[in-house]
Design a protein around this motif. Structure first.
Motif, PDB file in Angstrom:
ATOM      1  N   UNK A 116      -5.536   1.718 -15.175  1.00 35.03           N
ATOM      2  CA  UNK A 116      -4.311   1.939 -14.405  1.00 35.03           C
ATOM      3  C   UNK A 116      -3.882   0.747 -13.574  1.00 35.03           C
ATOM      4  N   UNK A 117      -4.857  -0.016 -13.067  1.00 33.20           N
ATOM      5  CA  UNK A 117      -4.518  -1.154 -12.204  1.00 33.20           C
ATOM      6  C   UNK A 117      -3.665  -2.189 -12.950  1.00 33.20           C
ATOM      7  N   UNK A 118      -4.115  -2.658 -14.138  1.00 36.18           N
ATOM      8  CA  UNK A 118      -3.245  -3.608 -14.866  1.00 36.18           C
ATOM      9  C   UNK A 118      -1.914  -3.000 -15.311  1.00 36.18           C
ATOM     10  N   UNK A 119      -1.927  -1.701 -15.655  1.00 33.93           N
ATOM     11  CA  UNK A 119      -0.660  -1.077 -16.060  1.00 33.93           C
ATOM     12  C   UNK A 119       0.313  -1.055 -14.870  1.00 33.93           C
ATOM     13  N   UNK A 120      -0.214  -0.677 -13.702  1.00 28.13           N
ATOM     14  CA  UNK A 120       0.634  -0.624 -12.504  1.00 28.13           C
ATOM     15  C   UNK A 120       1.188  -2.013 -12.183  1.00 28.13           C
ATOM     16  N   UNK A 121       0.369  -3.018 -12.367  1.00 28.42           N
ATOM     17  CA  UNK A 121       0.785  -4.412 -12.101  1.00 28.42           C
ATOM     18  C   UNK A 121       1.926  -4.784 -13.041  1.00 28.42           C
ATOM     19  N   UNK A 122       1.726  -4.447 -14.320  1.00 31.59           N
ATOM     20  CA  UNK A 122       2.740  -4.759 -15.328  1.00 31.59           C
ATOM     21  C   UNK A 122       4.050  -4.026 -15.009  1.00 31.59           C
ATOM     22  N   UNK A 176      -1.416   5.186 -11.226  1.00 28.33           N
ATOM     23  CA  UNK A 176      -0.455   4.075 -11.349  1.00 28.33           C
ATOM     24  C   UNK A 176       0.648   4.143 -10.278  1.00 28.33           C
ATOM     25  N   UNK A 177       1.068   5.355  -9.901  1.00 29.25           N
ATOM     26  CA  UNK A 177       2.200   5.506  -8.966  1.00 29.25           C
ATOM     27  C   UNK A 177       2.011   4.779  -7.642  1.00 29.25           C
ATOM     28  N   UNK A 178       0.957   5.140  -6.865  1.00 27.71           N
ATOM     29  CA  UNK A 178       0.784   4.494  -5.561  1.00 27.71           C
ATOM     30  C   UNK A 178       0.535   2.992  -5.680  1.00 27.71           C
ATOM     31  N   UNK A 179      -0.189   2.565  -6.729  1.00 27.78           N
ATOM     32  CA  UNK A 179      -0.490   1.132  -6.865  1.00 27.78           C
ATOM     33  C   UNK A 179       0.795   0.359  -7.173  1.00 27.78           C
ATOM     34  N   UNK A 180       1.598   0.924  -8.077  1.00 30.20           N
ATOM     35  CA  UNK A 180       2.856   0.246  -8.438  1.00 30.20           C
ATOM     36  C   UNK A 180       3.771   0.098  -7.220  1.00 30.20           C
ATOM     37  N   UNK A 181       3.940   1.198  -6.460  1.00 29.21           N
ATOM     38  CA  UNK A 181       4.836   1.091  -5.291  1.00 29.21           C
ATOM     39  C   UNK A 181       4.308   0.083  -4.293  1.00 29.21           C
TER      40      UNK A 181
END
Lengths: 205, 223
Positions: B24-30, B103-108
């Motif tokens: 999820x971390x790399x997906x959120x970054x992307x 992914x939600x909180x990391x992306x924001x």
């Protein structure tokens, strides 16, 4: 010599505005860039740094092409490596004063010299949140100098400093710029503050 | 008193959360970098489990991984592996179902960091990866904790999707939420109460810890 000619659309308060600049900066010169708010001063610096991509333009630095939109040449910022001082400082909240400089360089002697120059040698383990506005701004300047850049782009680098500190820092920086043989572009709202430092200016209408 | 559903639930939540953190971390970054039509579609698919009835997701997973046909048959024939009515299936379903909570909180959080931080790092000659590792990730720690806790807690609470793909096999797929339902069906309210109380306590402690650890952040700990 930096030979620059760019065209970049700016988002303006009323409709669109185009930043159109052609200029040559002599190697080792210190240029003051001034003009009204929203004219594109910051955008110009970011374009030179490779952080913003213009619609049309060419930038040649010491006969190396950094940008040529006609021939699809665009060197990334990592290859241009300008010493960039951001208007909002862009300090890393997780890093102490020392960590900022160590992130930029491994040269401890150089780091020690910079810390003394910026009068931050007693605050090395402080994070940005525990520094005053003036100290934060000095750290931003030191971090940009840490990589010993040949091109230094400074966006309002002295706005948060008190008059005495400003005079002292500018005098020190003048010597340092000479030592690095760096070409320097400084954006400023206050034309008087750079008196005696710059040897040319560029007005952006 | 059979506590195996509790252990199974904790094991499922721990595995799901670890896998989702890594992926999820790399997906959120992307997702946090720029916008494109493709990204919008990917983000919509990841977000779907938030609004889709869990039984719908479970039903499609059940169809997709049924060993009688399609993908499920291929996995059965080639790798001799089966996702339906197995713990592996629960992990897969939880992975998909809980992904938006990671992914939600990391992306924001990544999007809220000033873009000049990344630019400053690039200007110092640092690569995207160095910037991600040394500048971006360390400055979103509270949101990482929130994402991990939300994912873990959400996996603890799964019911519909787990029941559809895993069924109710003691020691294999009977997680705590299903054990509660099963106990009530059998009129064993004492057991239902024990399972419920344990789930309630674990979840409460987790949410409290997020509030405590993130207390220095001037925003809601669940952002």
């Amino acid at each position: 010599m930096i030979d620059l000619s760019i065209e970049k659309r700016l988002k303006a308060y009323r409709g669109q505005q185009i930043l159109k600049i052609s200029h040559q900066f002599t190697t080792g010169s210190i240029t003051k860039i001034y003009g009204p708010s929203g004219a594109g001063k910051t955008t110009l610096l970011k374009t030179i740094a490779g952080l913003v991509y213009p619609e049309k333009g060419k930038i040649v630095v010491d006969s190396q092409t950094w940008l040529d939109t006609d021939n699809n040449i665009n060197l990334p910022p990592q290859k241009r490596m300008p010493g960039f001082v951001f208007q909002d400082y862009a300090l890393f909240p997780n890093m102490s004063v020392l960590a900022h400089l160590q992130y930029a360089t491994n040269d401890m002697e150089w780091i020690k010299r910079l810390l003394l120059l910026g009068k931050l040698d007693t605050l090395t383990d402080h994070k940005p949140i525990h520094l005053s506005g003036g100290q934060q701004q000095r750290l931003a300047v030191l971090r940009a100098l840490a990589i010993k850049p040949k091109l230094i782009l400074m966006d309002e680098p002295f706005s948060a400093l008190d008059p005495d500190m400003k005079t002292e820092l500018i005098a020190e920086l003048k010597l340092l710029f000479k030592e690095l043989a760096a070409t320097v572009l400084i954006v400023s709202h206050n034309p008087q503050e750079l008196e005696g430092l710059t040897d040319g200016d560029l007005y952006i209408p | 008193m059979d506590l195996s559903p509790i252990w199974l639930t904790l094991k499922l939540a721990a595995i799901t959360t670890s896998l989702l953190f890594i992926v999820g971390l790399p997906i959120a970054w992307w997702l946090s970098k720029g916008r494109s039509f493709f990204k919008t579609i990917v983000e919509a698919i990841i977000t779907m489990p938030l609004v889709l009835p869990p039984s719908v997701l479970g039903f499609y997973l059940l169809l997709a991984f049924s060993p009688q046909h399609g993908l499920g048959k291929l996995l059965q024939d080639t790798f001799d592996t089966q996702f339906v009515f197995s713990f592996k299936g629960l992990v897969l379903a939880s992975f998909i179902y809980s992904m938006p909570f990671m992914t939600g909180p990391i992306k924001s959080a990544l999007q809220q960091l000033p873009v000049s931080l990344t630019q400053a790092s690039y200007a110092l000659g640092k690569t995207q990866w160095q910037t991600f590792k040394s500048v971006l990730v360390p400055n979103i720690k509270p949101s990482l904790l929130t994402a991990i806790v939300l994912t873990f807690a959400h996996t603890l609470g799964e019911f519909g999707v787990v029941l559809m793909i895993g069924g109710n096999i003691p020691g294999v797929t009977r997680v705590a939420s299903i054990a509660v339902y099963d106990s009530v069906e059998r009129m064993d309210y004492a057991a239902a109460n024990t399972y419920s109380l344990i789930l309630f306590s674990i979840t409460f402690v987790m949410v409290i810890s997020v509030f405590v650890f993130n207390k220095y952040q001037a925003k809601s700990p669940l952002e």
